[in-house]
Design an enzyme around this catalytic site. Structure first.
Site, PDB file in Angstrom:
ATOM      1  N   PRO A 186      -3.956  17.273  61.429  1.00 54.23           N
ATOM      2  CA  PRO A 186      -4.088  16.647  60.109  1.00 54.23           C
ATOM      3  C   PRO A 186      -5.125  17.368  59.258  1.00 54.23           C
ATOM      4  O   PRO A 186      -6.175  17.773  59.759  1.00 54.23           O
ATOM      5  CB  PRO A 186      -4.533  15.218  60.406  1.00 54.23           C
ATOM      6  N   ALA A 221      -9.289  16.154  58.221  1.00 53.17           N
ATOM      7  CA  ALA A 221      -9.525  14.900  58.963  1.00 53.17           C
ATOM      8  C   ALA A 221     -10.534  15.061  60.086  1.00 53.17           C
ATOM      9  O   ALA A 221     -10.658  14.185  60.941  1.00 53.17           O
ATOM     10  CB  ALA A 221      -8.189  14.379  59.512  1.00 53.17           C
ATOM     11  N   ALA A 265      -8.560  26.533  61.854  1.00 55.73           N
ATOM     12  CA  ALA A 265      -7.420  26.983  62.665  1.00 55.73           C
ATOM     13  C   ALA A 265      -6.457  27.822  61.824  1.00 55.73           C
ATOM     14  O   ALA A 265      -5.951  28.863  62.277  1.00 55.73           O
ATOM     15  CB  ALA A 265      -6.708  25.777  63.280  1.00 55.73           C
ATOM     16  N   ASP A 286     -16.692  25.514  63.710  1.00 52.49           N
ATOM     17  CA  ASP A 286     -15.233  25.301  63.701  1.00 52.49           C
ATOM     18  C   ASP A 286     -14.477  26.604  63.963  1.00 52.49           C
ATOM     19  O   ASP A 286     -13.521  26.645  64.742  1.00 52.49           O
ATOM     20  CB  ASP A 286     -14.784  24.754  62.338  1.00 52.49           C
TER      21      ASP A 286
END
Ligand code: MEV
Length: 327
Positions: free
Chosen positions: A110, A113, A120, A162
């Site tokens: 999502p 979120a 990614a 991330d």
């Protein structure tokens, strides 16, 4: 045509504090963004996107036009396209020429979120597009270049967490520029609750920054999150899953104090705790989006699926694979 994929992630501990040099432990999960890159004869970039959220939408971005048929806010769509633009700038920098690509994105992460969807997409896009023109970058170089993209798109307010986690896979430790994989991390039975919403990462990071500048106790709170991470790392190495859960609860309380939780995130955290999860916390920037809980049994996912405000609950295994070429 080259296809690469990269995983999303949850934060076991340490989001927000990582922006100020404290350590964090993000963990890759088996939800991936898949990017197809096809070199073009011209120097244009065309981006085709479907199902970038669980609801799905489509975007065509080319010739300077953005046509979005969306059920997500337009700024989010533009941000998603901005990430791809940045990724392709990095590829052009590596290639030292203005290569054109048609980029197609599919993702089961999502958007916005807290599961690292943008990281990614950027990581997979850099891998697919460089391979498409015959260049193979190491995962650490992809992580570094993807970080520069996030840093630019998020106005200088991004950590390496991330992007490093998505490029490397597994559980990782990030402290400032020092990023490393955590070998032999214990099994982590993640359960994720998703409220169907999003948080504005830039605004949430700015909010924490202001609190930290205004109040010593907010700065102490940020440092205490770092202490939780340091204790949590030892628990992870020892496989002490009960202690990990307890520390996740503590971490959520501090994030809440820093103003980045929300009613629906708190409701899902409490539903998970009531269902006897070992621990639960929001993941990512907060404001809306996802929580992550630890539970071996199906009870947390079931309880979450009946929680008002929870749109979807699912189990997610740690993904040991980072970025990889699919075809
Ligand atoms: C967002 O996924 C996590 C934050 O810590 C920001 C960052 O690390 O870049 C809030």
């Amino acid at each position: 045509m080259t296809v690469s994929s990269a995983p999303g992630k949850v934060y076991l501990f340490g989001e927000h504090a990582v922006v100020y040099g404290e350590p964090a432990v993000p963990c890759a999960i088996e939800r991936r963004a898949t990017v197809t890159a096809k070199a073009r004869d011209d120097d244009r970039l065309r981006v085709q996107t479907q199902d970038l959220t669980l609801d799905g939408f489509s975007v065509e971005y080319g010739d300077g036009v953005l046509n979005a048929d969306v059920d997500v806010p337009r700024p989010l769509v533009e941000a998603a396209v901005g990430y791809v633009d940045g990724a392709i700038d990095q590829v052009r920098d590596v290639a030292d020429e203005n290569v054109g690509f048609t980029i197609t994105i599919e993702s089961d992460i999502p958007l916005g979120a807290g599961l690292g969807s943008s990281a990614a997409v950027v990581v997979a896009a850099i891998d697919a597009a460089t391979r498409e023109i015959g260049i193979e970058l190491s995962p650490t170089e992809i992580a570094d270049r993807a970080y520069r993209v996030e840093y630019d798109v998020q106005d200088g307010q991004a950590s390496r967490a991330d992007t490093f986690c998505s490029a490397m896979g597994g559980a990782v430790r990030v402290e400032g520029d020092d990023c490393r994989p955590i070998e032999n991390a214990s099994r982590l039975p993640f359960v994720i609750g998703y409220d169907g919403g999003t948080g504005d990462t830039g605004a949430l990071v700015s909010g924490v920054r202001s609190l930290r500048e205004e109040y010593d106790f907010a700065a102490d709170t940020v440092r205490t999150v770092g202490d939780i991470v340091r204790v949590g790392e030892r628990a992870l190495a020892e496989g002490d899953i009960h202690k990990i859960g307890q520390l996740m609860d503590f971490n959520h309380g501090l994030l809440s104090a820093l103003g980045v939780s929300s009613r629906s995130l708190d409701a899902m955290v409490w539903a998970a705790r009531d269902a006897d999860a070992l621990g639960a916390k929001l993941t990512g920037a907060g404001g809306g989006g996802c929580i992550v809980a630890l539970d071996e049994s199906p009870s947390t996912a079931t309880a979450l699926s009946y929680t008002p405000g929870c749109e979807e609950a699912f189990r997610a295994e740690l993904d040991r694979d980072g970025v990889r070429v699919e075809a």
